[in-house]
Design a protein around this motif. Structure first.
Motif, mmCIF file in Angstrom:
data_model
loop_
_atom_site.group_PDB
_atom_site.id
_atom_site.type_symbol
_atom_site.label_atom_id
_atom_site.label_comp_id
_atom_site.label_asym_id
_atom_site.label_seq_id
_atom_site.Cartn_x
_atom_site.Cartn_y
_atom_site.Cartn_z
ATOM 1 N N ALA A 113 1.923 -1.272 8.675
ATOM 2 C CA ALA A 113 0.988 -0.159 8.485
ATOM 3 C C ALA A 113 1.406 0.976 9.410
ATOM 4 N N ASP A 114 1.680 2.134 8.841
ATOM 5 C CA ASP A 114 2.170 3.254 9.646
ATOM 6 C C ASP A 114 1.355 4.511 9.361
ATOM 7 N N LEU A 115 1.514 5.485 10.245
ATOM 8 C CA LEU A 115 0.822 6.758 10.116
ATOM 9 C C LEU A 115 1.640 7.698 9.240
ATOM 10 N N ARG A 116 1.013 8.249 8.228
ATOM 11 C CA ARG A 116 1.669 9.208 7.339
ATOM 12 C C ARG A 116 0.675 10.285 6.943
ATOM 13 N N VAL A 117 1.233 11.417 6.541
ATOM 14 C CA VAL A 117 0.420 12.494 5.982
ATOM 15 C C VAL A 117 0.438 12.330 4.467
ATOM 16 N N LEU A 118 -0.683 11.923 3.914
ATOM 17 C CA LEU A 118 -0.793 11.740 2.472
ATOM 18 C C LEU A 118 -1.503 12.943 1.876
ATOM 19 N N GLN A 119 -0.768 13.725 1.126
ATOM 20 C CA GLN A 119 -1.375 14.847 0.433
ATOM 21 C C GLN A 119 -1.560 14.463 -1.021
ATOM 22 N N PRO A 120 -2.784 14.519 -1.513
ATOM 23 C CA PRO A 120 -3.009 14.104 -2.891
ATOM 24 C C PRO A 120 -2.246 14.970 -3.865
ATOM 25 N N ALA A 121 -1.546 14.362 -4.784
ATOM 26 C CA ALA A 121 -0.808 15.076 -5.817
ATOM 27 C C ALA A 121 -1.374 14.684 -7.179
ATOM 28 N N VAL A 122 -1.517 15.672 -8.036
ATOM 29 C CA VAL A 122 -2.104 15.460 -9.352
ATOM 30 C C VAL A 122 -1.046 15.782 -10.393
ATOM 31 N N ASP A 123 -0.759 14.835 -11.281
ATOM 32 C CA ASP A 123 0.191 15.033 -12.367
ATOM 33 C C ASP A 123 -0.581 15.125 -13.673
ATOM 34 N N GLY A 389 0.898 0.028 13.083
ATOM 35 C CA GLY A 389 1.740 -0.969 13.726
ATOM 36 C C GLY A 389 1.452 -2.399 13.308
ATOM 37 N N GLN A 390 0.266 -2.660 12.765
ATOM 38 C CA GLN A 390 -0.021 -4.015 12.297
ATOM 39 C C GLN A 390 0.791 -4.323 11.039
ATOM 40 N N GLN A 391 1.120 -5.589 10.892
ATOM 41 C CA GLN A 391 1.899 -6.019 9.735
ATOM 42 C C GLN A 391 0.993 -6.727 8.736
ATOM 43 N N VAL A 392 1.169 -6.374 7.464
ATOM 44 C CA VAL A 392 0.362 -6.949 6.388
ATOM 45 C C VAL A 392 1.289 -7.586 5.361
ATOM 46 N N VAL A 393 0.750 -8.557 4.631
ATOM 47 C CA VAL A 393 1.529 -9.233 3.598
ATOM 48 C C VAL A 393 1.600 -8.325 2.378
ATOM 49 N N ALA A 394 2.818 -8.020 1.944
ATOM 50 C CA ALA A 394 3.016 -7.125 0.796
ATOM 51 C C ALA A 394 3.417 -7.879 -0.459
ATOM 52 N N SER A 395 3.802 -9.150 -0.330
ATOM 53 C CA SER A 395 4.187 -9.941 -1.493
ATOM 54 C C SER A 395 3.820 -11.396 -1.229
ATOM 55 N N GLY A 396 3.145 -12.017 -2.198
ATOM 56 C CA GLY A 396 2.712 -13.396 -2.044
ATOM 57 C C GLY A 396 1.343 -13.523 -1.417
ATOM 58 N N GLN A 397 0.613 -12.390 -1.258
ATOM 59 C CA GLN A 397 -0.676 -12.442 -0.592
ATOM 60 C C GLN A 397 -1.733 -13.156 -1.412
ATOM 61 N N PHE A 398 -1.575 -13.230 -2.732
ATOM 62 C CA PHE A 398 -2.580 -13.915 -3.542
ATOM 63 C C PHE A 398 -2.590 -15.424 -3.262
ATOM 64 N N LEU A 399 -1.440 -15.992 -2.968
ATOM 65 C CA LEU A 399 -1.388 -17.412 -2.628
ATOM 66 C C LEU A 399 -2.066 -17.658 -1.279
ATOM 67 N N ILE A 400 -1.832 -16.756 -0.323
ATOM 68 C CA ILE A 400 -2.488 -16.897 0.977
ATOM 69 C C ILE A 400 -3.990 -16.706 0.825
ATOM 70 N N ASP A 401 -4.400 -15.766 -0.022
ATOM 71 C CA ASP A 401 -5.827 -15.525 -0.231
ATOM 72 C C ASP A 401 -6.495 -16.751 -0.836
#
Length: 499
Positions: A113-123, A389-401
């Motif tokens: 998890a990192d800090l970013r500037v997210l500007q909403p974009a509309v397509d 800085g915290q780490q999160v599960v990005a793949s396989g999280q449904f099995l852990i859940d």
């Protein structure tokens, strides 16, 4: 031959004795198993059973509900199952333990998890139209007769000064002749008055200067385009009579075009005048044209539930033609602020809340409830629940859940924005506690129609249980937050302990 025969008989006898011994041992092991024992001695089995401490009992179909004694489940027609202290994750906090081998076989992948500037974009889809502010109207300045019309038609693109029609203005012709007659008298005052009369009749200054230079009247006046662009309307025809103020043509400029986009009303907050816009047209594949939002029209379409957004795009060379279609991307307005973001695939959405699984330590994963913000380009903003800085599960999280649900691990709640939920107060006794949760045997709660029971609660803050231990009588307040019940205040109840 006798020696060989003796050896064969001896070997056969030895094998027969070994088989008889093995069969007797197997029958003794099975008999012990039938009696409820295991291979180890009885005192060893008793020691092993004594070492296994039961933390609580639970229903596998409702794993979040805990009980302090065995019995039949109030939810299902089945017996409660014990949770032992030595089971994985039972005594080390609310986390799921996964070995490195299992993580590799499950394809677990973590992201930071990192800090970013997210500007909403509309397509959105868009259509090119004319700039309705760049419009020229050609009118007749005096009554007259159309003698000739140049080869023009609606839809033609013309340049500034291009001739449109030749018109005879009788009033202008008579005034010109009077002017030249007065000028011939060499009376400067009268000549100036006659020249002023030409201007008052509506003759352009350029036309007056031209007849003065030629020294003779001009019967026909050429009507020209005041600016270049597209002939949107052409109402002049040869032989027609025109009156003063009659509209002869309407010309739209093509220096800029309006691109009209239909933005869903759900995204209205992400659009504002002045935003940068990128236009991609079917006619020019791979080319990106840039412009800015000129206006967000104040009325939404009742049929499509969309807002009309007007984007101004420069049109050098006139390549962009009205009616062309394409796609517009509206970038977020303003500089934006940094927020904690995670990959969108790391979030599990249950409908009522969103969860991520945080890597607490190597091989240990903890479910955390989060509050989400905007999702842009595969990243989603986390407003509450995670830190950079915290780490999160990005793949396989449904099995852990799934494993967390089976173990009865409740997701730690994100800090609430405001204590808007109603709070309830009651008394109870501490059964079990850790840094994130506490299990209480509490009195009835009439406001919720709860009977006296034992159940787990989440803690709004870990230091709420500082100084408390299992068996303490307490008074506490709690509120419902999503699917969880969160203790907001708790203190030792000395009066309750004496009772």
């Amino acid at each position: 031959m006798d020696v060989s025969l003796n050896k064969t008989v001896a070997a056969g006898a030895a094998m027969l004795l070994a088989g008889l011994g093995g069969g007797w041992a197997l029958s003794q092991w099975m008999a012990a198993g039938d009696r409820g024992g295991t291979a180890p001695p009885a005192h060893a089995a008793a020691a092993g059973t004594a070492e296994r401490r039961v933390l609580y009992w639970y229903d596998p179909m409702v794993p979040t509900q805990r009980f302090d004694k065995p019995g039949k489940s109030p939810f299902m027609d089945m017996q409660l199952v014990p949770r032992y202290a030595d089971e994985a994750g039972a005594g080390a906090g609310p986390a799921v333990a996964v070995s490195p081998q299992a993580a590799q076989s499950l394809g677990l992948r973590v992201a930071t998890a990192d800090l970013r500037v997210l500007q909403p974009a509309v397509d959105v889809v868009a259509v090119v139209g004319l700039d309705e502010r760049d419009v020229s109207i050609v009118q007749a300045r005096a009554p007259g007769f159309v003698e000739r019309v140049h080869a023009r038609a609606p839809g033609d693109v013309i340049a500034a000064g291009a001739p449109l029609a030749e018109v005879l203005h009788p009033d202008w012709l008579a005034a010109q002749r009077e002017y030249f007659a007065v000028r011939a008298t060499n009376d400067e005052t009268l000549a100036l008055a006659a020249r002023a009369r030409l201007a008052l009749l509506g003759m352009p200054v350029g036309l007056i200067e031209r007849i003065e230079a030629d020294g003779r009247p001009q019967a026909l006046t050429t009507i020209v385009a005041p600016s270049g662009g597209l002939i949107a309307e052409l109402m002049v025809r040869r032989g027609m009579t025109v009156s003063a103020g009659a509209t002869l043509a309407r010309i739209n400029g093509l220096g800029t075009v309006w691109v009209e986009a239909a933005v869903p009303e759900a995204l209205a907050a992400a659009v504002a005048p002045g935003q940068r816009a990128e236009l991609r047209l079917v006619a020019f594949p791979g080319e990106v044209l840039r412009g800015r939002v000129a206006a967000v029209l104040p009325e939404a379409s009742r049929d499509t539930r969309t807002l009309r957004v007007r984007v101004e795009v420069p049109n050098p060379g006139g390549r962009l033609r009205p009616g062309m279609s394409g796609q517009v991307r509206l970038a977020g307005a303003g500089a934006g602020a940094e927020v904690v973001t995670v990959p969108a695939e790391a979030v599990i959405r249950t409908g009522r809340r969103a969860l991520v699984h945080v890597l607490d330590a190597p091989g240990r994963y903890r479910p955390v409830a989060v509050e989400l913000g905007a999702e842009i380009d595969g990243r989603v903003a986390v407003l509450r629940g995670l830190a950079a800085g915290q780490q999160v599960v990005a793949s396989g999280q449904f099995l852990i859940d799934s494993e967390a649900s089976l173990q009865g691990l409740a997701a730690s709640a994100a800090p609430a924005a405001a204590a808007s939920a109603a709070e309830h107060a009651t008394r109870g006794r501490v059964v079990e506690l850790d840094d994130a949760s506490i299990t209480l045997e509490h009195a009835p709660v009439p406001a919720l129609q709860w009977p006296a029971m034992t159940m787990p609660f989440q803690l709004a803050q870990p230091d709420l249980v500082r100084g408390l231990k299992a068996g303490d009588a307490v008074r506490f307040r709690f509120r419902q937050q999503g699917d969880e019940h969160v203790v907001t205040a708790i203190e030792r109840d000395d009066a309750g302990a004496r009772r």
